[in-house]
Design an enzyme around this catalytic site. Sequence first.
Site, PDB file in Angstrom:
ATOM      1  N   ASP A 117       0.810  -1.224   0.000  1.00 47.71           N
ATOM      2  CA  ASP A 117       0.000   0.000   0.000  1.00 47.71           C
ATOM      3  C   ASP A 117       0.847   1.279   0.000  1.00 47.71           C
ATOM      4  OD1 ASP A 117       0.854  -0.544   2.555  1.00 47.71           O
ATOM      5  OD2 ASP A 117      -1.090  -0.225   3.517  1.00 47.71           O
ATOM      6  N   GLY A 118       1.960   1.277   0.770  1.00 47.58           N
ATOM      7  CA  GLY A 118       2.811   2.464   0.833  1.00 47.58           C
ATOM      8  C   GLY A 118       3.437   2.773  -0.518  1.00 47.58           C
ATOM      9  N   ASP A 142       2.389  -9.353   4.381  1.00 49.93           N
ATOM     10  CA  ASP A 142       1.442  -8.947   5.431  1.00 49.93           C
ATOM     11  C   ASP A 142      -0.021  -9.147   4.994  1.00 49.93           C
ATOM     12  OD1 ASP A 142       3.807  -8.085   6.595  1.00 49.93           O
ATOM     13  OD2 ASP A 142       3.521  -6.005   5.958  1.00 49.93           O
ATOM     14  N   GLY A 185       4.225  -9.412   9.829  1.00 54.38           N
ATOM     15  CA  GLY A 185       2.853  -9.085   9.425  1.00 54.38           C
ATOM     16  C   GLY A 185       2.477  -7.634   9.631  1.00 54.38           C
ATOM     17  N   GLN A 286      10.651 -15.463   6.426  1.00 53.03           N
ATOM     18  CA  GLN A 286       9.290 -15.487   5.866  1.00 53.03           C
ATOM     19  C   GLN A 286       9.195 -14.815   4.502  1.00 53.03           C
ATOM     20  OE1 GLN A 286       6.513 -14.577   9.571  1.00 53.03           O
ATOM     21  NE2 GLN A 286       8.609 -13.878   9.848  1.00 53.03           N
TER      22      GLN A 286
END
Length: 360
Positions: A117-118, A142, A185, A286
């Site tokens: 989103d950023g 995330d 996350g 991850q």
Amino acid sequence: MGAKKRIGILTSGGDCAGLNAVIRAVTHCAISVHGWEVIGICKATLGLMTNPPQLMHLDVNKVDRWLTMGGTMLGTTNKGDPFAFPMADGSVKDRSQEIIDNYHQLGLDALIGIGGDGSLAILRKLAQQGGINLIGIPKTIDNDVGATERSIGFDTAVNIATEALDRLHFTAASHNRVIIVEVMGRDAGHIALNAGIAGGAHVILIPEIPYKLENIATYLTKRQAEGQDYSVIVVSEAVCSENGQPIQQMQAFGQARLGGIGQYLAEKIADLTNAETRVTVLGHTQRGGISSPLDRILASSFGVAAVELIAQEKYDQMVVWQNRQVDYVPIAEAIKNYRNVDSEGTLVKTARGLGICLGD
Ligand code: F6P
């Protein structure tokens, strides 16, 4: 076939598994189906801030074996907002026009930005200011980008966290320990909740559900009384201390990063229950490694859909996964809402139904 196009592609923000599979899909579809040219832009927008720009010409042969590869062959950055770019002398400068000028000088007809989103918010601002024909593709372990049920990288991260839980059950049981697994996350508990259910965690703590240490201690003590002499807890990195204080680590340059909740819980639980506790912080494992089949399928579908949107000259859109298929929505709409765990949703109900302690 429409007019020949020259398209750019970049990866921005934290890396994750599946990015190279998107680049591969875009390159295959743009070149093999449409006969276009594909230019990889290195290190996100940083690659358009240098003269000459940092580029990688992409062709079908080059990307063919990129399907499973982790990371991003184009490089990326999660620092350096071009609208407030940190300069070497400590000042901050708006460098957006340099990026826009290079986009036009390269003769690009469109740009595919793969980001969270950023990154997508920054890319859209550049696009609006400079007439860039932008298509967004959501990626982030995330899984918090609004409007899409899945983002690239999430499934692989859940697989990695689940595998860690699977392994930790055995060692926890062998030593009668409580093992706490801290997962990433950011402010959303999707990785913890999904991996916690898939990996048989006994306690799952996520930022969306406030917890009480006493509830966790009571649950663990009851398990012990019932003959279950070990437990596995999964906690999301943004879970706060019991009184709501964020737990963070200070990094170089005064930057705060999430991390440390696992150790905090280990100490509190040891005090309250006398259990022997250990902590495993999964961290960047991850984000790394070979992407899962689901991420490869999602990445391939998103890459092809992004190219088809450009073919139709439908810009300022983000591809999304909704109702079992790829669709698209305006980028502005996609990034408007942060997508965290629905505390009344199916997976929370599932966890409760399984008798998993959520700490509340
Ligand atoms: O947004 C992806 C993510 O991996 C988060 O889960 C995590 O908090 C953050 O990035 C870590 O960032 P960095 O790579 O800068 O340590």
